[in-house]
Design a protein around this motif. Sequence first.
Motif, short mmCIF file in Angstrom:
data_model
loop_
_atom_site.label_atom_id
_atom_site.label_comp_id
_atom_site.label_asym_id
_atom_site.label_seq_id
_atom_site.Cartn_x
_atom_site.Cartn_y
_atom_site.Cartn_z
N THR A 259 0.94 -1.10 0.07
CA THR A 259 0.04 -0.02 0.03
C THR A 259 0.81 1.21 -0.16
O THR A 259 0.53 2.11 -0.78
CB THR A 259 -1.03 -0.03 1.06
N PRO A 260 2.03 1.20 0.73
CA PRO A 260 2.51 2.42 0.65
C PRO A 260 3.19 2.85 -0.60
O PRO A 260 3.72 4.19 -0.80
CB PRO A 260 3.81 2.49 1.90
N SER A 261 3.57 1.71 -1.38
CA SER A 261 4.42 2.01 -2.76
C SER A 261 3.11 2.23 -3.77
O SER A 261 3.84 2.25 -5.02
CB SER A 261 5.40 0.82 -2.77
N ALA A 262 1.93 2.20 -3.58
CA ALA A 262 1.02 2.09 -4.70
C ALA A 262 1.18 3.37 -5.62
O ALA A 262 0.69 3.20 -6.92
CB ALA A 262 -0.50 2.11 -4.06
N ASP A 263 1.54 4.42 -5.24
CA ASP A 263 1.60 5.68 -5.86
C ASP A 263 2.66 5.70 -7.10
O ASP A 263 3.81 5.02 -7.09
CB ASP A 263 2.14 6.79 -5.20
N PRO A 264 2.24 5.98 -8.33
CA PRO A 264 3.03 6.12 -9.51
C PRO A 264 4.55 6.48 -9.44
O PRO A 264 5.29 6.05 -9.98
CB PRO A 264 2.37 6.50 -10.62
N GLY A 265 4.34 7.55 -8.73
CA GLY A 265 5.75 8.23 -8.64
C GLY A 265 6.79 7.55 -7.58
O GLY A 265 7.91 7.50 -7.82
N PHE A 266 6.30 6.86 -6.64
CA PHE A 266 6.76 5.99 -5.76
C PHE A 266 7.52 4.95 -6.37
O PHE A 266 8.63 4.50 -6.50
CB PHE A 266 5.84 5.75 -4.68
N LYS A 267 6.62 4.45 -7.12
CA LYS A 267 7.08 2.87 -8.10
C LYS A 267 8.26 3.62 -9.15
O LYS A 267 9.13 2.83 -9.34
CB LYS A 267 5.96 2.40 -8.78
N LYS A 268 8.21 4.59 -9.84
CA LYS A 268 9.11 5.12 -10.69
C LYS A 268 10.28 5.45 -10.07
O LYS A 268 11.45 5.22 -10.54
CB LYS A 268 8.38 6.47 -11.44
N THR A 269 10.26 5.99 -8.98
CA THR A 269 11.63 5.96 -8.13
C THR A 269 12.23 4.77 -7.70
O THR A 269 13.58 4.71 -7.82
CB THR A 269 11.42 6.74 -6.63
N MET A 270 11.55 3.72 -7.37
CA MET A 270 12.20 2.46 -7.15
C MET A 270 12.93 1.95 -8.39
O MET A 270 13.95 1.43 -8.11
CB MET A 270 10.79 1.41 -6.58
N VAL A 271 12.08 2.09 -9.39
CA VAL A 271 12.68 1.44 -10.84
C VAL A 271 13.95 2.47 -11.18
O VAL A 271 15.15 1.75 -11.69
CB VAL A 271 11.60 1.49 -11.68
N GLU A 272 13.75 3.48 -11.25
CA GLU A 272 14.73 4.51 -11.90
C GLU A 272 15.97 5.02 -10.94
O GLU A 272 17.13 4.96 -11.37
CB GLU A 272 14.14 5.61 -12.42
N ALA A 273 15.56 5.18 -9.71
CA ALA A 273 16.92 5.63 -8.60
C ALA A 273 17.01 4.72 -7.75
O ALA A 273 18.34 4.63 -7.29
CB ALA A 273 16.19 7.00 -8.13
N LEU A 274 16.49 3.65 -7.41
CA LEU A 274 16.44 2.76 -6.35
C LEU A 274 16.82 1.24 -6.81
O LEU A 274 16.91 0.48 -5.96
CB LEU A 274 15.67 2.56 -5.40
N LYS A 275 17.16 0.95 -8.15
CA LYS A 275 17.42 -0.22 -8.65
C LYS A 275 16.44 -1.32 -8.12
O LYS A 275 16.88 -2.35 -7.79
CB LYS A 275 18.60 -0.79 -8.09
N ASN A 276 15.02 -1.12 -8.28
CA ASN A 276 13.91 -1.79 -8.00
C ASN A 276 14.01 -2.23 -6.50
O ASN A 276 13.39 -3.24 -6.27
CB ASN A 276 14.06 -3.09 -8.88
N LYS A 277 14.55 -1.43 -5.75
CA LYS A 277 14.46 -1.67 -4.21
C LYS A 277 13.45 -0.86 -3.38
O LYS A 277 13.39 0.54 -4.07
CB LYS A 277 15.91 -1.54 -3.90
#
Length: 452
Positions: A259-277
């Motif tokens: 639930t905390p990561s449901a926001d599209p911007g949150f997921k985009k940051t995980m993929v692009e800046a945090l190496k899917n973490k």
Amino acid sequence: MVKKSLLVSAAVMVALTSACSNGSKQEAKSDPGTAPQQSQQTQQPAQPAVSKDPVELVLYSTAATSEEEVKQKYSDPIQKQFPNIKIKYIKKAAGTNIDELVAAGQQIDIYYESVNFFNTVTTYQLGYDMTDLIKKHNIDVGAFEPTMIDYAKAMSKNGGIYGLPVFTQNVILFYNKDIFDKFGVPYPKNDMTWDDLQELAKKLNRNDGGKQYLGFASSPSHTLRANQYSLTFLDPKTDKATINTAEKWKQIYQTYYVTPSADPGFKKTMVEALKNKLPYKDPFLKDRNLAMIAYLSELDWAASGSEGMNWDIAALPTFKDLPGVGSSAYPFYWGVTAQSKHKDEAMEVIKFLTDKDYQTKQARAGTMTSLKDDAIKKQLGLDSKYKDKNLSAIFYNKYAPMPVKSNYEGDAQKAFEDATHEAALGNTDLNTLFRKIEEGANKAVDAVKTKK
């Protein structure tokens, strides 16, 4: 994680199983800090005699505590209390890992570690039932938080007790007040539910001036191991993964990570800046785009990278069906080892560290007490640089019970922890992901067992 595969030479085995105690004894000075507990034990024999001869006690921990911290927090106070006792601390490093020390025949008198303590001392045959020593040295186990003692007894063989909790931590909420102020969002409170937190997080998941802000994340390893439902990775009776048999795992993954990561911007940051973490320490301490993080109540951690950041803490949010229940405790247990030749002296050191006077001083400096004494808890941090923080948050919730764990619990952790990132990304449904966890955890345990 401590490896469980170890072939110990016959000479080392003899060293590990020998347990002789000092012969020269004198009566030790009574400790005024323990007077309230000892007054209930008036029928107990006089304080045991302990040698006044010079003694060197070897202290070791897989926690790799810095030499500076050990000196300031333990060695110096111990030396002041017992001038004849010298603490020799061996810091974990290359060449001084636990398996290397045991194989080399290095004597260890006192060992300490967090909740994996019991697995380590059992694996390396350092575990020693201190029941008789505890009685002999008039230590009142009733003075400790019950959940910590219950866990110690459950994890020691034959109803014994291999270690006593000297200090503890739990999981709380850290937050960056600057981000809340920037967007006009009210600060977290001690009495929040997880639903309340999710609503706060939604208001903070936003892009402002090209910078993506993230509402909430947590430390997967700590929120999993100290989860509020007291779930274990493995069934302690079968050593099999519980992910598909304990129904509350879905609620934990959904609440803590999905639930905390449901926001599209949150997921985009995980993929692009945090190496899917999932976001972790750096987004909170360095990048300062993470508004809230659930982490251990180690205030020095937050201060280590927060210069110029206006941060504070709140109690961990609670589940509606578990009102007032926070994480389980995360205590550090100290134990006299089976190989020690100075068991009485080592026991006196542990008694001193768990005494009310020492515990009060450490609490005032910012360390959570392992005692159940509310008067000590109320003094938490009063002499520290954190005295202006919301320190009431740390003891606001009661501890979740500490469940009995399999000796292979640590081997299963990676499968559970790795899946938190996949769950947050949302590319795999939880049912499929849980089957993957089950397979990975069971394979990891089987692999360790085959090496024994």
